[in-house]
Design a protein around this motif. Structure first.
Motif, PDB file in Angstrom:
ATOM      1  N   GLU A 248       0.826  -1.205   0.000  1.00 18.53           N
ATOM      2  CA  GLU A 248       0.000   0.000   0.000  1.00 18.53           C
ATOM      3  C   GLU A 248       0.861   1.257   0.000  1.00 18.53           C
ATOM      4  N   SER A 249       1.845   1.307   0.882  1.00 19.58           N
ATOM      5  CA  SER A 249       2.670   2.520   0.922  1.00 19.58           C
ATOM      6  C   SER A 249       3.561   2.577  -0.319  1.00 19.58           C
ATOM      7  N   SER A 250       3.909   1.415  -0.869  1.00 14.24           N
ATOM      8  CA  SER A 250       4.705   1.407  -2.090  1.00 14.24           C
ATOM      9  C   SER A 250       3.897   2.011  -3.240  1.00 14.24           C
ATOM     10  N   ARG A 251       2.597   1.667  -3.275  1.00 11.32           N
ATOM     11  CA  ARG A 251       1.723   2.188  -4.342  1.00 11.32           C
ATOM     12  C   ARG A 251       1.686   3.710  -4.270  1.00 11.32           C
ATOM     13  N   THR A 252       1.506   4.230  -3.056  1.00 16.00           N
ATOM     14  CA  THR A 252       1.444   5.681  -2.874  1.00 16.00           C
ATOM     15  C   THR A 252       2.744   6.322  -3.370  1.00 16.00           C
ATOM     16  N   ARG A 253       3.837   5.665  -3.006  1.00 16.09           N
ATOM     17  CA  ARG A 253       5.149   6.227  -3.397  1.00 16.09           C
ATOM     18  C   ARG A 253       5.313   6.232  -4.907  1.00 16.09           C
ATOM     19  N   VAL A 254       4.997   5.100  -5.549  1.00 20.21           N
ATOM     20  CA  VAL A 254       5.203   4.978  -7.001  1.00 20.21           C
ATOM     21  C   VAL A 254       4.343   6.001  -7.734  1.00 20.21           C
ATOM     22  N   LEU A 255       3.059   6.070  -7.324  1.00 25.49           N
ATOM     23  CA  LEU A 255       2.162   7.004  -8.014  1.00 25.49           C
ATOM     24  C   LEU A 255       2.624   8.441  -7.786  1.00 25.49           C
ATOM     25  N   GLY A 256       3.120   8.712  -6.581  1.00 24.65           N
ATOM     26  CA  GLY A 256       3.641  10.051  -6.261  1.00 24.65           C
ATOM     27  C   GLY A 256       4.783  10.422  -7.193  1.00 24.65           C
ATOM     28  N   LYS A 257       5.639   9.447  -7.468  1.00 26.48           N
ATOM     29  CA  LYS A 257       6.775   9.710  -8.369  1.00 26.48           C
ATOM     30  C   LYS A 257       6.267   9.957  -9.781  1.00 26.48           C
ATOM     31  N   LEU A 258       5.321   9.084 -10.234  1.00 23.55           N
ATOM     32  CA  LEU A 258       4.827   9.203 -11.609  1.00 23.55           C
ATOM     33  C   LEU A 258       4.131  10.556 -11.821  1.00 23.55           C
ATOM     34  N   GLN A 259       3.522  11.059 -10.738  1.00 19.15           N
ATOM     35  CA  GLN A 259       2.851  12.358 -10.867  1.00 19.15           C
ATOM     36  C   GLN A 259       3.837  13.506 -10.661  1.00 19.15           C
ATOM     37  N   GLY A 260       5.091  13.173 -10.497  1.00 20.58           N
ATOM     38  CA  GLY A 260       6.116  14.210 -10.340  1.00 20.58           C
ATOM     39  C   GLY A 260       6.121  14.826  -8.960  1.00 20.58           C
ATOM     40  N   LEU A 261       5.393  14.204  -8.009  1.00 22.68           N
ATOM     41  CA  LEU A 261       5.325  14.770  -6.656  1.00 22.68           C
ATOM     42  C   LEU A 261       6.522  14.333  -5.822  1.00 22.68           C
ATOM     43  N   LEU A 262       7.061  13.210  -6.184  1.00 19.39           N
ATOM     44  CA  LEU A 262       8.221  12.688  -5.436  1.00 19.39           C
ATOM     45  C   LEU A 262       9.371  12.492  -6.413  1.00 19.39           C
ATOM     46  N   PRO A 263      10.589  12.679  -5.944  1.00 19.73           N
ATOM     47  CA  PRO A 263      11.721  12.423  -6.846  1.00 19.73           C
ATOM     48  C   PRO A 263      11.885  10.916  -7.040  1.00 19.73           C
ATOM     49  N   PRO A 264      12.533  10.493  -8.123  1.00 19.01           N
ATOM     50  CA  PRO A 264      12.764   9.043  -8.268  1.00 19.01           C
ATOM     51  C   PRO A 264      13.701   8.571  -7.160  1.00 19.01           C
TER      52      PRO A 264
END
Ligand code: ADP
Length: 829
Positions: A248-264
């Motif tokens: 679940e937290s991995s999903r949030t992280r991955v989607l956050g990155k794809l949306q440009g909200l989180l750095p890779p």
């Protein structure tokens, strides 16, 4: 069909010669061919065509047209050909044939089949199949290989158009053959490079995947599939977080990155689920996938398996913690002795902080002058690559002195070079103190032991001397008194004295065993007569108690290596116990041999039908002073020492003693000794049965003169009574008196008390006596209350012929005198 049989093809439809308009450059005739092929191109208007259109000089125009066409065709780099299948005639073979096939056009005009001949055999079926298509009016398009005149195989792209006549029969083919060898080679190179790239991708040392904007895996390499154990199909299209722990937290992280909200993620540790449910730790590096407009289109990730590394890291961490938290002091210096590391234990032991010592040379902390020499040995040892161990007194930061045990060893790297030294120290101040105490205690114990030995020797003397009076006189009184009541009293005194003597003997024997003072006189001898003598001895006691005493003996010869005295003591104890603890029935003695562990043993079983022993007491009864009935309920007399001694004696002679018993059912004690393999005849080893008592009668009527050297009045009186009628006894009160008497008179036998009070002792007197003429062989019997083996040895060494321990009975004294006198008598002949 390997070769196109054009004639056959034409004949088969039966329309030969029906086609027209065929351009034939060879015979320069012109016919217009009908073609179903629509090239889609507008007709080209050449100068010749214009002339034809103008109806000018038609023949000339055709010639011109022919020339124009010819130069046009010959200018092409692709080979143009046209074949009249009806006449099997090459209509056109352009100049490029020379380049494409290596043969000039003339060769093709001469042999319209030449092309088919040049085909590599593997590709002929392709052309055959293509020809079938041509028959149906379909254009043939194929890449085929031909054998060029230069000997190389070349790729040719073949485009052939069929011309069918009105009846649908194939009458002509027109075509282009282009040399595509170069293109084919590039294609091959490209394919190879793609394959290489794919290989590289799939076999990269790291796992790799790409996900799209939804988080679905759109590319995954083989390494990652292998790492996780899934198939490509199982991973492709799956959401990447389904493979990651804590999805679940991995999903949030991955989607956050794809949306440009989180750095890779760069170098993030993640746990992935393997197909077999195990977890694998991966180091993940992410990068964005972008399109030409720099928009994020997905995420690519490289994954490295660091499970092992993490394990090693954890192990290292564990060792580091163990080193750091160890209560033992650990110090690491570089090669020059500069301290690089100290642990907590060091700080606690020395009171120095890490800051106090790190970076300084370890020598700066030595204060004890002994360290100079200590360090020299230490460095000599460790520089030679060995470990050093030693103890030294050191000083804490507080000035307090302490003892430390030091181990120093070199740290050697892979190349064999010493890079560091490790010093392990332990505070042994307390241990040292305890060792010193222990040494002191040991010394005191040894001193006490010596005292005990002396005490025993003295007690032995002090108890034995009065016993001689008690036993001796009660013995004599029993023989001489006439009043029954007085006889009973004298007998009681005698029995009590006997019991006291036995107890005393056992205590002494036990101390002898414990002080390892038993001198084993092991000899190979037949065990049977020894046992028989004991049985005889106890048969009277058994009879008196109404018990039977049976023997079951399988042989007359049981050679064993034993000390007879000890065996007699053991048997005496077992027999007397059997009689004491049995009220009805009796005792059965069995002697036989047994094979145990491939060795022959002799076994003596003494089985009684007495009170028996509870199993729980089996071990107890072999302990010192232990009896089954102890305390207030103690119902049998005894010291509890007999079996202890028996066991010790048996074991001294490499034997075994065991017990089988049941309460109320009797007991069987078994002693076993290894049988000796001896070739000596059985008869030789039989003991001569020569009762000394019978010899007494043969004593000469003329009584011999004996001298008794004794300072104790009671002893003198007892011995005088005992030997009355056997010899004429004279006394010497002291050693000097003895020497004086002996120098004047030749005595037949001398009884020598050893402890003669203040003057010289009996051993010294004996030494002197032996120097006198006529006394070299005279029996000198030591009569003493000293009872330790060591003492006996001393007497014999000093020159005594034998030894009798106080107290003794009249019979014992007579027996020993007889034995020694007889020996002399025998020696003398
Ligand atoms: P003691 O007989 O002088 O007491 P031992 O060491 O010879 O000492 O024996 C220890 C104890 O073992 C005895 O007190 C008795 O309780 C038990 N015991 C020894 N032999 C026998 C036997 N044959 N039957 C029953 N009990 C025995």
């Amino acid at each position: 069909m390997s070769k196109i049989d054009t004639n056959k093809a034409i004949e088969s439809d039966g329309t030969s010669g029906s086609s027209k308009n065929i351009l034939n450059p060879a015979d320069k005739t012109y016919e217009f061919a009908e073609s179903k092929i629509d090239t889609g191109r507008k007709p080209m208007i050449t100068p010749a065509m214009e002339k034809i259109a103008d109806h000018e000089q038609t023949a000339e125009a055709f010639t011109l047209l022919h020339t124009e066409l010819e130069s046009l065709l010959n200018g092409l780099k692709d080979a143009i050909f046209s074949v009249d299948l009806v006449r099997n005639k090459m209509l056109i073979a352009s100049a490029a044939h020379a380049a494409v096939f290596g043969y000039p056009p003339s060769a093709f005009y001469k042999n319209p089949q030449l092309f088919l001949d040049l085909l590599v055999p593997e590709d002929k079926p392709i052309v055959d199949a293509g020809f079938q298509a041509l028959l149906g009016g379909t254009i043939l398009r194929h890449d085929v290989r031909i054998l060029h005149a230069d000997g190389h195989i070349r790729w040719v792209e073949l485009k052939v158009m069929p011309t069918l006549d009105s009846a649908g029969k194939l009458v002509r083919i027109d075509g282009i053959a282009s040399d595509i060898t170069g293109r084919k080679q590039s294609e091959k190179a490209l394919r190879r490079s793609e394959q290489r790239f794919r290989d590289m991708f799939d076999n990269a040392p790291v796992g790799y995947h790409e996900i799209d904007m939804e988080g679905k895996i759109v590319e995954v390499n083989q390494t990652e599939l292998d790492l996780l154990g899934y198939t490509r199909e199982e991973m492709m299209g799956a959401f990447v977080w389904t493979f990651i722990e804590d999805s679940e937290s991995s999903r949030t992280r991955v989607l956050g990155k794809l949306q440009g909200l989180l750095p890779p993620g760069e170098g993030t540790e993640r746990k992935y689920h393997r197909k077999d449910n195990s977890l694998i730790i991966l180091l993940v590096e992410d990068r964005f996938l972008r399109n030409e407009n720099e928009q994020i289109t997905g995420l690519r990730s490289a994954l490295q398996d660091i499970t092992e590394k993490i394990k090693v890291k954890e192990e290292l961490q564990k060792f580091l913690l163990a080193t750091e938290q160890s209560p033992v002091s650990i110090l690491i210096t570089n090669y020059d002795g500069v301290i690089e590391y100290v642990n907590k234990g060091f700080c606690q032991m020395t009171n120095y902080s890490k800051e106090d010592v790190i970076g300084k040379n370890h020598r700066a902390f030595y204060s004890n002058p002994d360290h100079k020499i200590f360090n020299k040995i230490l460095w000599d040892t460790i520089l030679s690559g060995k470990d050093f161990k030693g103890e030294i007194m050191d000083k804490k930061k507080t000035g307090e002195l302490y003892w430390e045990f030091v181990i120093v060893f070199p740290l050697v790297n892979k190349d064999g070079t010493t890079t560091h030294f490790v010093g392990i120290r332990e505070d042994i101040t307390e241990r040292k103190r305890m060792i010193e105490e222990l040494i002191g205690a040991k010394e005191r114990a040894e001193e006490m032991n010596k005292l005990k030995s002396n005490f025993l020797a003295n007690m032995s003397h002090e108890l034995r001397t009065p016993l001689i009076g008690i036993l001796g006189f009660s013995d004599i009184l029993t023989a001489e008194l006439e009043n029954d009541e007085q006889i009973t009293m004298a007998e009681t005194i005698y029995k009590s004295g006997e019991r006291l003597k036995n107890t005393l003997n056992m205590i002494l024997d036990l101390s002898k065993v414990e002080a390892k003072q038993i001198n084993l006189l092991n000899e190979t001898q037949n065990l049977l007569p020894i046992v028989q003598t004991c049985i005889d001895l106890y048969s009277g006691a058994a009879r008196e108690k109404g018990l039977y005493l049976k023997t079951e003996i399988t042989s007359s010869y049981f050679p064993v290596n034993i000390d007879k005295r000890l065996l007699i003591d053991i048997l005496n104890n077992l027999f007397s116990n059997a009689i004491v603890y049995t009220e009805a029935g009796g005792i059965t003695v069995t002697i036989n041999t047994q094979l145990i562990d491939n060795k022959d043993w002799v076994c003596i079983n003494i089985a009684d039908t007495g009170i028996g022993i509870n199993k729980k007491d089996f071990a107890l009864i072999f302990e010192e002073f232990r009896q089954v009935s102890e305390g207030l309920s103690r119902s049998f007399e005894g010291t509890g020492l007999g079996l202890t001694l028996a066991k010790k004696y048996v074991e001294l002679m490499h034997g075994v003693i065991t017990l089988e018993s049941e309460l109320g059912m009797g007991s069987t004690f078994t002693i076993k000794f290894p049988l000796v393999d001896t070739a000596v005849s059985k008869d030789e080893t039989r003991l001569p049965i020569s009762p000394i008592r019978s010899e007494m009668t043969s004593l000469p009527k003329n009584l011999p003169s004996f001298l008794y050297v004794e300072d104790d009045e009671i002893s003198r009186q007892v011995v005088e009574r005992m030997l009355r009628g056997i010899c004429s006894l004279e006394f010497a009160n002291s050693g000097l008196e003895a020497l004086e008497r002996a120098s004047k008179k030749e005595y037949a036998c001398i009884l020598m008390d050893i402890n003669l009070g203040r003057g010289i002792d009996g051993t010294s007197v004996t030494i002197e006596l032996r120097k006198l003429p006529n006394y070299a062989a005279t029996p000198i019997i030591a009569v003493t209350a000293f009872a330790l083996v060591k003492d006996k040895d001393d007497f014999i060494k000093a020159g005594c012929s034998d030894y009798i321990s106080k107290p003794f009975t009249k019979q014992e004294l007579i027996d020993i005198i007889m034995k020694n006198s007889l020996e002399i008598h025998n020696e003398r002949g």
